[in-house]
Design an enzyme around this catalytic site. Structure first.
Site, mmCIF file in Angstrom:
data_model
loop_
_atom_site.group_PDB
_atom_site.id
_atom_site.type_symbol
_atom_site.label_atom_id
_atom_site.label_comp_id
_atom_site.label_asym_id
_atom_site.label_seq_id
_atom_site.Cartn_x
_atom_site.Cartn_y
_atom_site.Cartn_z
ATOM 1 N N GLU A 168 -77.140 -8.517 19.641
ATOM 2 C CA GLU A 168 -75.754 -8.068 19.443
ATOM 3 C C GLU A 168 -75.703 -6.864 18.499
ATOM 4 O OE1 GLU A 168 -73.305 -11.351 18.200
ATOM 5 O OE2 GLU A 168 -73.041 -12.061 20.253
ATOM 6 N N GLU A 199 -74.900 -14.885 26.534
ATOM 7 C CA GLU A 199 -74.326 -15.780 25.528
ATOM 8 C C GLU A 199 -72.836 -15.912 25.775
ATOM 9 O OE1 GLU A 199 -75.830 -15.145 21.442
ATOM 10 O OE2 GLU A 199 -73.759 -15.480 20.792
#
Length: 494
Positions: A319, A411
């Site tokens: 991320e 995710e």
């Protein structure tokens, strides 16, 4: 989405030195009936039995057979002399040439790893493989690897590489059956990106569904032989995402330990016929260049050892945040060639701006990637969402992006962006419906017993070693996502 999923409060969870290498590995033979309606699945056929070869019956060099610590199989175990080069060598028979899973059962009562080289027929197949501490000489664990064997007799040797010698070795278990033909990895084989889709070995678009681990520095104890068996055969998962945090007590604190955990989990997932996403879980700092040197080291070793496998995907930046897309792209274009030197075929998953939201969480959208894609082939872009926080703007971005780019949702959760709070199953289902219609693969966060609502198991499940199957140990989000992973796959092979 400041902080990412599950941010804060996780440092209280502790994982022991054995992490994911504990527990004997048993293949989930035939657990998934591909394309068979859920209600019509019969019982899974029993796995082909692995053959155990006792160390006390093998050829020894500078080692002795002892039986002074409990828990061994057979009549004893081998205690290596404290000298480099001491070894145990087995002769094992294979009915035919092919892949075999080797599992070494051992005990190490010291605080330090006792690494060994593993050779098969004189060829080095595991260099300095770690055999971490098991806590005591009466506590036994396993290390697993996959290799090629020839038809007939094969020699397997485990040689100590340091002056401390090897661990105490109980037995070598050999499984030459490999994943059965009905598992996701066996049916689909080597994956590749075709257009905007993920395609199998037949060139057909597929959707993978599965679970992400939590950080292995905290919740490695949730990844055991029993829990992985359940994920493969009770949950019927196609894919396991192994989340190796870089910071927060993760990889940077002990690269050898965390790399070996990944090695072990790749082998265990392969033995169960599941795909593995190797997740380089950078979170804070949000600039992936901060960890580029370590990423080169990590992915070089993973690709060197496992590049011949057909059940992998590499996720190179979990991320990114607080940096431009051009900065992320630059990182990817430096790291991907490092991987390609050793593995030219495995798809690479590239994180996108603003916590892998295609920039939405920082005021952008997918157009920045469309206008300036990563200069590399066989790649996909990642998207993360948490249904209670990420509403229609995010859903619409995913829909538009999937029309123009290959996307993998590595995710997601049914809760808020921190992976906690109330579940919004209705919004999450809207995402799942979109992903099913576009064949966008997805992985849910997370396969642990963390106290937050996003962890699928109730607190205490991992410490109690289950129960792993059924729903008695699951939180509401766990019941919900298990039901949606268990539905039949559609893997075209024609």
């Amino acid at each position: 989405r400041p902080g990412g999923p599950g941010a804060g409060g996780r440092e209280g969870a502790v994982v022991g030195d054995e992490g994911a290498v504990d527990g004997d590995v048993h293949r989930a033979g035939g657990g998934r009936a591909v394309g068979v309606p859920q209600g019509e699945r019969g019982p899974a056929p029993a796995p082909a039995a692995a053959v155990a070869h006792e160390a006390e019956s093998a050829a020894l060099s500078r080692g002795v057979v002892e039986s002074n610590h409990p828990g061994y199989t057979g009549s004893g175990f081998v205690n290596y002399d404290n000298v480099q080069g001491s070894h145990v060598q087995w002769t094992v028979d294979a009915a035919q040439a092919g892949r075999a899973t080797l599992t070494l059962r051992y005990a190490n009562g010291t605080a330090a790893s006792r690494p060994m080289d593993i050779t098969v027929n004189g060829t080095l197949v595991a260099d300095d493989r770690a055999f971490p501490s098991t806590g005591s000489w009466a506590s036994w664990s396993t290390v697993t690897l996959t290799t090629d064997v020839k038809a007939g007799a094969n020699t397997v040797r485990a040689t100590a590489t340091t002056s401390a010698g090897g661990p105490n070795v109980d037995h070598l278990s050999v499984d030459t059956a490999g994943p059965v033909a009905s598992t996701p990895a066996a049916v689909n084989g080597q994956l590749r990106v075709c257009g905007t889709k993920l395609c199998n070995q037949y060139g057909k678009a597929i959707q993978l569904r599965g679970m992400s681990s939590h950080g292995t520095q905290w919740y490695g104890q949730c990844l055991t032989g029993g829990s992985l068996n359940a994920l493969a055969t009770d949950w019927n998962a196609d894919v396991l995402r192994v989340s190796t945090y870089v910071q927060e007590g993760g990889y940077e604190t002990d690269p050898r330990r965390f790399t070996d955990l990944v090695h072990s989990l790749i082998e265990q997932a392969a033995a169960r016929g599941m795909y593995v996403i190797v997740d380089w879980h950078m979170l804070s700092p949000g600039d992936p260049h901060h960890n580029l040197s370590m990423a080169r080291t990590f992915f070089t070793e993973i690709a060197q050892r496992h590049g011949a496998k057909t059940n992998l995907l590499y996720e190179i930046a979990n991320e990114p945040s607080g940096v431009s897309w051009s900065r992320i792209k630059s990182y990817a274009e430096q790291l991907i060639p490092v991987i390609r030197q050793h593995d030219p075929e495995t798809p690479v998953l590239v994180g996108t701006r603003a916590w892998s939201s295609f920039g939405v969480s920082e005021g952008g959208d997918e157009n920045e990637v469309v206008a300036s894609p990563v200069a590399a082939a066989n790649i996909m872009y990642t998207f993360h969402f948490y249904a209670a926080s990420h509403r229609d703007e995010y859903l619409n971005t995913l829909s538009r992006a999937a029309d123009r780019l290959p996307v993998f949702v590595t995710e997601f959760g049914t809760q808020n962006y921190a992976g906690e709070g109330a579940d919004d199953f209705a919004m999450a289902q809207r995402y799942l419906d979109l992903m099913a219609s576009r064949k966008i693969s997805w992985v849910n966060w997370n396969f642990s017993d963390d106290h937050r609502s996003g962890a699928v198991f109730r607190s205490g499940t991992c410490a109690a070693n289950g129960p792993w199957t059924g729903t008695s140990s699951l939180k509401p989000a766990g019941v919900w996502v298990r039901d949606r992973i268990r539905t039949p796959d559609s893997f075209p092979t024609g």
